[in-house]
Design a protein around this motif. Structure first.
Motif, short mmCIF file in Angstrom:
data_model
loop_
_atom_site.label_atom_id
_atom_site.label_comp_id
_atom_site.label_asym_id
_atom_site.label_seq_id
_atom_site.Cartn_x
_atom_site.Cartn_y
_atom_site.Cartn_z
N GLY A 1 0.84 -1.20 0.00
CA GLY A 1 0.00 0.00 0.00
C GLY A 1 0.87 1.25 0.00
N ILE A 2 0.49 2.23 -0.80
CA ILE A 2 1.27 3.47 -0.89
C ILE A 2 0.52 4.62 -0.21
N THR A 3 -0.74 4.78 -0.52
CA THR A 3 -1.48 5.93 0.02
C THR A 3 -2.37 5.49 1.19
N GLU A 4 -2.83 6.50 1.90
CA GLU A 4 -3.45 6.32 3.21
C GLU A 4 -4.55 5.27 3.31
N ARG A 5 -5.41 5.22 2.30
CA ARG A 5 -6.57 4.30 2.39
C ARG A 5 -6.18 2.84 2.23
N ASP B 1 -1.61 4.18 -5.95
CA ASP B 1 -2.03 3.89 -4.57
C ASP B 1 -1.51 2.56 -4.08
N LEU B 2 -1.26 1.66 -5.02
CA LEU B 2 -0.91 0.28 -4.71
C LEU B 2 0.27 -0.12 -5.59
N VAL B 3 1.10 -1.02 -5.09
CA VAL B 3 2.21 -1.51 -5.91
C VAL B 3 2.26 -3.03 -5.84
#
Ligand code: HPA
Length: 247
Positions: free
Chosen positions: A91-95, A183-185
């Motif tokens: 996960g990269i971003t907050e959500r 947002d995801l990797v």
């Protein structure tokens, strides 16, 4: 060949579908070689479901060695028209923290050197398929509705960045991906999604967040044990989701 209502491709940590009944293991070959392993065809709630472990059932294939073309070709050959891909991601971003399930609606492809088209033979067709919306909107909507019925939390949307792997990313690479809008990797989202579109398959990607991507949560090292523990915990909702999707 009887139609298959849904094909599921399992990612890291998802090597079986617990609710699949009376499954028959089908080995096969394709014009692109052998798929990652047998396709297990059985039923869930009386509907025919096919399951394939993307990395092989013993997780023997790294992301850049998966025969994505053979896998999708084999599923289509067996009668599948829609594919739900399960992909383990960071996960990269907050959500998108660990254990979150998400259904991204966009992707950016950072992979290289993978066989990325069905149609790359000499004298073959040259196809430029539309890929503006890489995941089939109607299948996404069905999965989201099923998740809501099953009471399984799934984040609607997000951008999946597909990296080459098999190593994890540097903090700078993740910072760049964040700036790009990811947002995801993960390492397996492409070329799978593009090939599915070329083959005319409906395709959606259900991501299981296994860890914060590099640099997104301090300096903590990302370990395989952590990844697998989060995937196992997040996967608890999957049988209910599949039941609702096929019910
Ligand atoms: N990066 C890329 N792929 C992954 C990760 C990650 O952090 N976690 C699980 N798959």
């Amino acid at each position: 060949m009887a139609a298959i209502d849904l094909a599921v491709i399992g990612g890291t940590g998802v090597y079986r579908l617990a609710s699949l009944q009376d499954a028959e293991a089908i080995e096969g070959d394709t014009p692109f070689g052998k798929p990652s392993g047998p396709v297990r065809v059985g039923t869930i709630r009386g509907r025919r479901v096919a399951f394939l472990a993307r990395h092989g059932e013993g997780h023997s294939l790294p992301p850049h060695r998966v025969n994505y073309r053979a896998n999708l070709w084999q599923l289509r050959q067996l009668g599948a028209t829609r594919v739900l891909a399960i992909n383990t991601v960071g996960g990269i971003t907050e959500r998108f923290g660990p254990r979150v399930l998400a259904l991204p609606d966009q992707l950016i492809d950072y992979t290289w050197g993978r066989a990325s088209s069905i149609w790359d033979g000499e004298g073959g067709e040259v196809l430029h398929v539309d890929f503006g919306d890489p995941y089939t909107p109607s299948l996404r909507a069905e999965v989201l509705a099923a998740a809501a019925r099953a009471g399984v939390a799934v984040v609607d949307g997000g951008c999946y960045g597909a990296t080459q792997g098999p190593r994890l990313e540097t903090k700078a690479e993740i910072a760049r991906m964040r700036r790009d809008g990811c947002d995801l990797v993960g390492m397996t989202g492409m070329p799978e999604a593009g090939l599915a579109r070329e083959l005319g398959l409906d395709y959606a990607c259900l991501t299981v967040v296994a860890n914060w991507a590099a640099g997104c949560s301090g300096d903590a090292e990302i370990t395989l044990a952590e990844v697998l523990a989060h995937v196992e915990a997040a996967s608890a909702g999957l049988p209910g989701l599949f039941d609702a999707l096929l019910g």
